[in-house]
Design an enzyme around this catalytic site. Structure first.
Site, PDB file in Angstrom:
ATOM      1  N   HIS A 103       0.811  -1.215   0.000  1.00 22.10           N
ATOM      2  CA  HIS A 103       0.000   0.000   0.000  1.00 22.10           C
ATOM      3  C   HIS A 103       0.848   1.270   0.000  1.00 22.10           C
ATOM      4  O   HIS A 103       1.847   1.358   0.707  1.00 22.10           O
ATOM      5  CB  HIS A 103      -0.893   0.030   1.250  1.00 22.10           C
ATOM      6  CG  HIS A 103      -2.181  -0.690   1.075  1.00 22.10           C
ATOM      7  ND1 HIS A 103      -2.915  -1.189   2.126  1.00 22.10           N
ATOM      8  CD2 HIS A 103      -2.915  -0.988  -0.041  1.00 22.10           C
ATOM      9  CE1 HIS A 103      -4.014  -1.771   1.694  1.00 22.10           C
ATOM     10  NE2 HIS A 103      -4.030  -1.664   0.383  1.00 22.10           N
ATOM     11  N   GLU A 104       0.387   2.281  -0.761  1.00 20.63           N
ATOM     12  CA  GLU A 104       0.954   3.646  -0.746  1.00 20.63           C
ATOM     13  C   GLU A 104       2.463   3.685  -0.970  1.00 20.63           C
ATOM     14  O   GLU A 104       3.198   4.389  -0.295  1.00 20.63           O
ATOM     15  CB  GLU A 104       0.605   4.349   0.573  1.00 20.63           C
ATOM     16  CG  GLU A 104      -0.875   4.462   0.830  1.00 20.63           C
ATOM     17  CD  GLU A 104      -1.651   5.064  -0.335  1.00 20.63           C
ATOM     18  OE1 GLU A 104      -1.083   5.885  -1.068  1.00 20.63           O
ATOM     19  OE2 GLU A 104      -2.820   4.699  -0.512  1.00 20.63           O
ATOM     20  N   GLY A 105       2.901   2.931  -1.960  1.00 12.51           N
ATOM     21  CA  GLY A 105       4.334   2.860  -2.244  1.00 12.51           C
ATOM     22  C   GLY A 105       4.933   1.685  -1.505  1.00 12.51           C
ATOM     23  O   GLY A 105       4.929   1.644  -0.279  1.00 12.51           O
TER      24      GLY A 105
END
Length: 602
Positions: A441-443
């Site tokens: 998630h998110e990078g």
């Protein structure tokens, strides 16, 4: 009865004894608050989380959203929970009173949000994204955008998303191809496809506000040509009412191993005449704006990972205290009754490891939230800048360390449950599946590692890492001067471990300057692990310094609580921190093993 979402005594300890959040009430922004109001907020959040979020967590996992006739269908309990969340004011909790918010410190608002992650991370993802979306519009939006959308986002009438990735680009945002065509009326028409969009479509709210990265034709190549656009699912009428559907279509749902209650969408923008959008911030500077929401989401991912590990820990402690199996190692009489498995040393090892990971991780996440409060409200410009620098260097760690090590806590929770642990009748297998998404998630954690070693440690001529060094040194010196021999030893080890980090940083910057950046950054993930473990050791030593002052003044359950903190600190320094020595050696040697591996050799 002990909550399965949080050890409330631990949360109170972190907020009031470690971080001393009530001191924020002396600042103008928070002067209407007190410890009583902060505690009331946590009480309310815990009640709603236990009554509205936790009960449908398993049902949402077993009945994930469906794509039927172009719409999303999901269980009704999700909408009921989100309404309770919004009605209690938790979406707007950290926003200004003039916007209808509670104007709570970020630290308290994040502590409240943590309880919803613990109860049901799939449902809690919707308001987390909405809060981040609203924060970005508040900071970068035009007056018209703020006036049109903020009141409805903060009331829960609308929800929000972030639309970055595309099927062909993934995390490589420089390769996105979604385009935004300028229109004579100042709007844009967007054409393209976005992938992995959490909360991208549903019927939970009247409208969905998409924040979309796209490129305006003729702009610079790569990330320098990315702009940010506000694209509503439904257009807004002049009178403020919700109008017809925008040209944003749900192309399909992705089916994930966890977070199953959160819709994860493929969205097509511009199947017909183009999706109507308006520019947010400056043209070609959209990524800088989006990072405001991305960094907030990264801290949210870390907090969610901690709380999934935390609830798994509490479930495994409860199970170990209840489950009778086997006898003490030296017992020979099979007629004697079995003992609870918490009596077995190996089970205690697994429980202690979980405690060290999740309580250390929660301390880090709330500390990061306190840095936001400091950066926003400190009286002194130097203090505000220092907090901002610390938050910059810690954000990759806040996202990544919990998503790796609190996932390991979930793994250990399954092990404590034995065969029951991997059956769906017990929730710990669901916690693991949910948490396994967070390293991506998110990078991904690998991207966070490159950000930390390749950018954050060298930013402002090393000002951020030097600020972290100063804070860690302050704690280490305090430990070295205390009466506890154990904590003095911990202080010495913390100093040595951080010195290793600084040596790696110097060598990396030197190698990069000599044209060896690829080799210097090849093992960036190891640097993330090294730095993360040292930072968590710091968090544990800070907690232990509070506990050691209090443990001799109390008895009973309170003494047990503080003794548990001291034991967990010792565990982390004796069992976990030594792992950093091998990581340091790999980094200092600039080990080329992974870099030199060839495709054909796999």
């Amino acid at each position: 009865m002990q909550s399965m979402l949080i050890n409330r005594r631990d949360l109170d300890f972190l907020l009031h004894e470690l971080l001393q959040v009530e001191n924020l009430c002396f600042r103008e922004r928070y002067r209407e608050h007190s410890r009583e109001t902060f505690d009331a907020v946590i009480d309310t959040a815990l009640k709603i989380a236990e009554e509205k979020f936790a009960p449908h967590a398993r049902k949402a996992d077993e009945n994930e959203p469906r794509f039927e006739d172009g719409c999303v269908v999901m269980i009704p309990e999700v909408a009921d929970a989100l309404k309770a969340f919004a009605d209690a004011g938790f979406i707007s909790a950290g926003f200004d009173a003039e916007l209808g918010g509670m104007q709570l410190p970020v630290t308290v608002a994040q502590a409240a949000l943590a309880l919803f992650f613990s109860a049901n991370v799939g449902t809690a993802a919707y308001p987390m994204l909405t809060i981040g979306n609203a924060n970005l519009i508040r900071k970068f939006g035009t007056d018209a955008q703020r006036g049109t959308y903020l009141p409805h986002l903060l009331s829960g009438r609308f929800s929000g998303t972030m639309c970055l990735s595309e099927p062909q680009a993934g995390s490589s945002l420089s390769d996105i191809v979604t385009r935004a065509e300028p229109q004579p009326d100042g709007t844009y028409r967007l054409f393209g496809q976005k992938m992995w969009i959490s909360g991208g479509d549903h019927e939970l709210t009247e409208n969905i506000v998409h924040l979309v990265l796209a490129k305006i034709p003729g702009g610079p190549p790569g990330v320098k040509g990315i702009s940010l656009f506000l694209v509503p699912k439904r257009l807004m009428n002049a009178d403020g009412s919700v109008g017809e559907r925008n040209d944003v279509a749900l192309a399909g749902l992705n089916h994930k191993m966890g977070y199953r209650g959160t819709t994860n969408c493929v969205l097509n923008f511009g199947e017909q005449d183009g999706a109507v959008g308006t520019l947010v911030g400056e043209m070609h500077k959209g990524l800088a704006c989006m990072f405001h929401m991305m960094n907030e989401a990264r801290i949210g991912v870390g907090l969610g990972a901690v709380m999934l590990g935390y609830t798994g820990y509490l479930h495994s402690v409860a199970y170990a205290r209840d489950r009778a199996q086997g006898r003490p190692m030296l017992a020979k009489d099979a007629t004697k009754p079995q003992v609870k498995i918490v009596e077995h040393p190996d089970v205690r090892r697994m429980l202690l490891a979980q405690k060290a990971y999740v309580e250390g991780g929660l301390a880090l996440c709330l500390y990061a939230a306190s840095l936001v409060d400091e950066a926003n409200t400190a009286h002194d410009e130097r203090a505000r800048k220092g907090a901002t620098l610390l938050l910059e260097v810690l954000t990759p760690i806040v996202k990544s360390w919990p998503s790796q090590w609190c996932l390991e806590a979930n793994n250990l929770a399954i092990q404590v449950h034995g065969g029951y642990g991997y059956t769906r009748e017990y929730p710990v297998e669901r916690f693991y599946r949910d948490n396994r998404l967070n390293p991506i998630h998110e990078g991904t954690n690998g991207i966070q590692a490159l950000d930390l070693l390749g950018r954050k440690v060298g930013m402002d001529d090393g000002a951020a890492i030097q600020r972290l060094a100063m804070e860690i040194d302050r704690t280490a010196r305090e430990a070295k001067g205390c009466d506890s021999a154990e904590l003095r030893r911990c202080g010495e080890h913390l100093t040595d471990a951080f010195a290793n980090i600084m040596e790696v940083v110097r060598n990396t910057l030197c190698a990069t300057g000599k044209g060896h950046a690829e080799l210097a950054l090849a093992n960036a993930h190891v640097f993330l692990e090294l730095t993360g473990h040292v930072v968590i050791a710091w968090m544990w030593l800070r907690q232990a310094l509070v506990a050691v002052r209090r443990v001799g003044e109390v008895d009973g359950a309170e003494r047990d609580f503080y003794q548990g903190k001291l034991q967990a600190c010792s565990y982390f320094f004796r069992w976990e921190l030594p792992k950093t020595q091998q990581w340091y050696q790999l980094l200092n040697d600039m080990d080329p093993t992974c870099l030199e591996m060839q495709d054909e050799w796999f």
